[in-house]
Every structure is written in C-alpha cells, then in structure tokens.
Design an enzyme around this catalytic site. Structure first.
Site, PDB file in Angstrom:
ATOM      1  N   THR A   1      95.803-129.224 -60.533  1.00  0.00           N
ATOM      2  CA  THR A   1      94.093-129.136 -60.512  1.00  0.00           C
ATOM      3  C   THR A   1      93.937-130.581 -61.524  1.00  0.00           C
ATOM      4  O   THR A   1      94.325-130.748 -62.627  1.00  0.00           O
ATOM      5  CB  THR A   1      93.822-128.026 -60.775  1.00  0.00           C
ATOM      6  OG1 THR A   1      93.347-127.317 -59.380  1.00  0.00           O
ATOM      7  CG2 THR A   1      91.765-128.499 -61.062  1.00  0.00           C
TER       8      THR A   1
ATOM      9  N   ARG B   1      93.736-119.608 -48.201  1.00  0.00           N
ATOM     10  CA  ARG B   1      93.207-119.434 -49.808  1.00  0.00           C
ATOM     11  C   ARG B   1      92.421-120.732 -50.483  1.00  0.00           C
ATOM     12  O   ARG B   1      92.857-121.443 -50.104  1.00  0.00           O
ATOM     13  CB  ARG B   1      94.202-118.861 -50.405  1.00  0.00           C
ATOM     14  CG  ARG B   1      94.863-118.428 -51.654  1.00  0.00           C
ATOM     15  CD  ARG B   1      94.439-119.987 -52.416  1.00  0.00           C
ATOM     16  NE  ARG B   1      94.732-119.162 -54.074  1.00  0.00           N
ATOM     17  CZ  ARG B   1      94.599-120.245 -55.006  1.00  0.00           C
ATOM     18  NH1 ARG B   1      94.332-121.317 -54.959  1.00  0.00           N
ATOM     19  NH2 ARG B   1      94.097-119.767 -56.303  1.00  0.00           N
ATOM     20  N   VAL B   2      91.130-119.956 -50.662  1.00  0.00           N
ATOM     21  CA  VAL B   2      90.720-121.055 -51.470  1.00  0.00           C
ATOM     22  C   VAL B   2      90.625-120.254 -52.506  1.00  0.00           C
ATOM     23  O   VAL B   2      90.438-118.692 -53.613  1.00  0.00           O
ATOM     24  CB  VAL B   2      89.125-120.947 -50.972  1.00  0.00           C
ATOM     25  CG1 VAL B   2      88.116-121.884 -51.750  1.00  0.00           C
ATOM     26  CG2 VAL B   2      88.771-121.441 -49.512  1.00  0.00           C
ATOM     27  N   GLY B   3      90.511-121.290 -53.906  1.00  0.00           N
ATOM     28  CA  GLY B   3      90.833-120.677 -55.486  1.00  0.00           C
ATOM     29  C   GLY B   3      89.165-120.809 -56.636  1.00  0.00           C
ATOM     30  O   GLY B   3      88.335-121.065 -55.359  1.00  0.00           O
ATOM     31  N   ASP B   4      89.814-120.925 -57.272  1.00  0.00           N
ATOM     32  CA  ASP B   4      88.304-120.821 -58.217  1.00  0.00           C
ATOM     33  C   ASP B   4      87.549-122.401 -58.097  1.00  0.00           C
ATOM     34  O   ASP B   4      86.292-122.845 -57.973  1.00  0.00           O
ATOM     35  CB  ASP B   4      88.524-120.919 -59.053  1.00  0.00           C
ATOM     36  CG  ASP B   4      89.377-122.123 -60.277  1.00  0.00           C
ATOM     37  OD1 ASP B   4      90.793-122.419 -58.672  1.00  0.00           O
ATOM     38  OD2 ASP B   4      89.282-122.693 -61.820  1.00  0.00           O
TER      39      ASP B   4
ATOM     40  N   THR C   1      91.637-125.433 -64.951  1.00  0.00           N
ATOM     41  CA  THR C   1      92.568-125.271 -64.305  1.00  0.00           C
ATOM     42  C   THR C   1      93.325-124.095 -64.439  1.00  0.00           C
ATOM     43  O   THR C   1      93.372-123.794 -65.896  1.00  0.00           O
ATOM     44  CB  THR C   1      93.471-126.499 -64.769  1.00  0.00           C
ATOM     45  OG1 THR C   1      94.778-125.963 -63.798  1.00  0.00           O
ATOM     46  CG2 THR C   1      93.415-126.097 -65.967  1.00  0.00           C
ATOM     47  N   GLY C   2      93.905-123.552 -63.605  1.00  0.00           N
ATOM     48  CA  GLY C   2      94.817-122.784 -63.808  1.00  0.00           C
ATOM     49  C   GLY C   2      95.158-120.869 -62.994  1.00  0.00           C
ATOM     50  O   GLY C   2      94.373-121.446 -61.398  1.00  0.00           O
TER      51      GLY C   2
ATOM     52  N   GLY D   1      93.920-119.494 -59.620  1.00  0.00           N
ATOM     53  CA  GLY D   1      92.050-119.326 -59.991  1.00  0.00           C
ATOM     54  C   GLY D   1      91.528-117.908 -59.222  1.00  0.00           C
ATOM     55  O   GLY D   1      90.083-118.127 -59.777  1.00  0.00           O
TER      56      GLY D   1
HETATM   57  N1  ASP Z   1      93.287-123.558 -60.125  1.00  0.00           N
HETATM   58  C1  ASP Z   1      93.500-123.827 -59.213  1.00  0.00           C
HETATM   59  C2  ASP Z   1      93.473-122.990 -58.098  1.00  0.00           C
HETATM   60  O1  ASP Z   1      93.845-121.896 -58.296  1.00  0.00           O
HETATM   61  C3  ASP Z   1      95.084-124.361 -59.159  1.00  0.00           C
HETATM   62  C4  ASP Z   1      95.343-124.858 -60.728  1.00  0.00           C
HETATM   63  O2  ASP Z   1      94.434-125.245 -61.479  1.00  0.00           O
HETATM   64  O3  ASP Z   1      96.394-124.793 -61.008  1.00  0.00           O
HETATM   65  O4  ASP Z   1      93.388-123.320 -57.282  1.00  0.00           O
END
Ligand code: ASP
Length: 306
Positions: free
Chosen positions: A176, A204-207, A227-228, A230
């Site tokens: 991200t 799939r949708v993250g944060d 980032t991380g 989600g």
């Molecule tokens: N936060 C992002 C998601 O979950 C992925 C990431 O930041 O590594 O889609």
C-alpha cells in the site's frame, strides 16, 4: 509487538508532507532490484508532492500527485505492480479525503491507470463517496487515462502470488502507498492507494477505501493514511480512532497514534503502519511491523525509510 514511532516537530517551511510505501517490507521477488531503487522512488514521489506545496499548492493536490508517482512505480503495491488476487488479477482500491471532510473512494478499480485519480473524481465529480468498479464509460467521462488489465500485472507480483499459493512465502503479503499533508493555508489532506493483500479473494476490499479506517482527514486536527492488515484497520476504525483521541481526548499526535496501535492493532494481533500529520505541521511515522517504507523531511533533510 514493539511499536516504532518517529515524531518530528513542525518545520519552518510552512507545509508538511509525509508518504509511505507500505509496512510489509521489501517483496522478496523484487529483492534483485537494488535497494536504492526503493529509496529513489520514495524520494521522487516526495519531491513531486513537496514541489506543489512549496509553490503554495493545496494539500489535496500534493497528496494525489505523491500517490500517483508511487502508483506508477512497479516496486510498490498500488497501480502498476500491485499485489494480485487469488486469480492473478489486479483489483485496486484508493481513497482521498480533504480536511473539510469531503471524501472520494474507489474499490475494485480495474481499468483507470491511476486509482487515486478515480477517487478524486468521485470526490469532485460525483454525488457519491465510494464507487465499486466504475465503468470504463464513467472513467472516460472524467477524462482519466485507461489501461489494459495487463498493465498492472508484473512478473515479480506473479512470482510472489505463486510463492504465496505454494506456501513458500509467509510474510510480505501486503504493501500500500499513501500520503498526508498540511499546506501553507493550514488545510490537511490524505490519500491512500493499494492492490490489497497478495492472494486475497476476488472482490475482497480492505481498509484503504473505507473512510475512517485506512484514510481520514480533518482540518484543525489531523490527516492519516494507513497500511497493514486491512480487516483489523476496518474493525478498529483506525484512522478515525486517531482523530477521535486528538479531537475529543486532547491527545498529542504521537500519543494518539501509539494508543491506537496498542488498542486497535496489537490487541487484534495485527501489524501495520501509520503516517499522520497534525494541523500544526507535526508528523508521525509509526509501525508495529518489522519495516516500513516512508519519506518525510526532518531538520537534517529528507529522510527515507526502506
Ligand atoms: N491495508 C491494505 C489492505 O488491507 C494492505 C496493506 O496496506 O498492506 O488492503
């Protein structure tokens, strides 16, 4: 999980810009690339955004340009070179938010070259906040460049997907990119863009495109990009939690970020990173992951974390 926090006092430039390139560390399949290329990419993206701010431009323009540069760089997990879904396709998410409380976001974007531009178009050209897979016609009507799906898919990401699916690779599943800024008028803005998690289910949708989870901004308080993992950022409403600790609890920026990491990420066993800029120009880069890509300016000049 130990949290690393960098807390930098306001500078005398009259603006502040911070960017991140993900908290997952270097993708093993890209490790043949010289590490200097990551640093170079971060630096170019920082300079593009800072040039806008030093010319008196807006925080919104600066964060969008910074993120666009990172989307165009195949080393980072956004735009070209994004992490791939379980079926090998790129499904891109992005969000922009101004300190006035206006937001635009896109999820599962497939054809616009720069998802951050789609998010901004949703903010400025539509009556909506979040669109899923906007049609090519809509993207064209906004005057945005479209590309074929193959544009986003790189050999390195295909190898990464194959390794993850063969269970050869445990870590490095995410990435991200994002940027936060306060401009010379005191306005803040945030932008975040991602391909999501490697091998995620299609759809799939993250944060990232969820306002308040991966991205949040409010004038007079803070702008945040995350980032991380989600799912945990959504459940912990992480970006908004930082805002709330400051706005309602009066917490200083670094305290708010550290408390949120402890209270909403550590407690869920989730790892990730956060960049944030206070309305006063103070900046924080924090992560409980082993590494984080980021760039910001300190007293000693431009700092890049790789
Ligand atoms: N936060 C992002 C998601 O979950 C992925 C990431 O930041 O590594 O889609």
């Amino acid at each position: 999980m130990a949290t690393n926090i960098i807390d930098v006092a306001p500078n005398d430039e009259g603006f502040t810009l911070v960017l991140h390139g993900g908290a997952g560390g270097r993708v093993e399949e890209l490790s043949l690339e010289a590490s200097g290329l990551y640093e170079h990419g971060l630096r170019l993206a920082y300079e593009a955004g800072a040039a806008i701010l030093s010319a008196g431009g807006s925080a919104l323009d600066a964060v969008c340009e910074t993120v666009r540069r990172l989307e165009d760089n195949p080393l980072f997990n956004a735009g070209r070179g994004a992490a791939l879904t379980a079926t090998g396709s790129a499904e891109l998410d992005a969000c922009v938010m101004t300190g006035e409380g206006k937001a635009g976001a896109v999820a599962v974007s497939r054809s616009a070259k720069n998802p951050v531009d789609v998010a901004r178009a949703v903010l400025e050209e539509s009556e909506h906040v979040l669109l899923v897979t906007p049609s090519d016609e809509l993207v064209d009507s906004w005057g945005l460049e479209r590309v074929r799906p193959e544009y986003f898919v790189t050999d390195a990401r295909q190898r990464q997907l194959a390794n993850v699916q063969a269970r050869l690779l445990e870590g490095s599943r995410h990435g991200t990119v994002g940027a936060v800024a306060v401009d010379r008028s005191g306005a803040v803005a945030a932008a975040t863009s991602t391909g999501g998690m490697v091998n995620q289910s299609d759809g799939r949708v993250g944060d990232t495109p969820v306002v308040g989870a991966g991205t949040y901004a409010r004038d007079g308080v803070v702008a945040v990009s995350c980032t991380g993992q989600g799912e945990s950022f959504i459940e912990g409403v992480v970006a908004h939690d930082i805002f709330a600790r400051m706005r309602y609890g009066g917490a200083p920026l670094a305290t708010a970020v550290a408390s949120t990491i402890e209270g909403e990420l550590d407690s869920r066993g989730a790892i990730g990173g956060i960049i944030a800029v206070g309305a006063d120009g103070r900046l924080v880069v924090a992560h409980n992951s082993p590494a984080m890509f980021a760039a910001y300016r300190s007293e000693t000049g431009l700092v890049t974390l790789t």
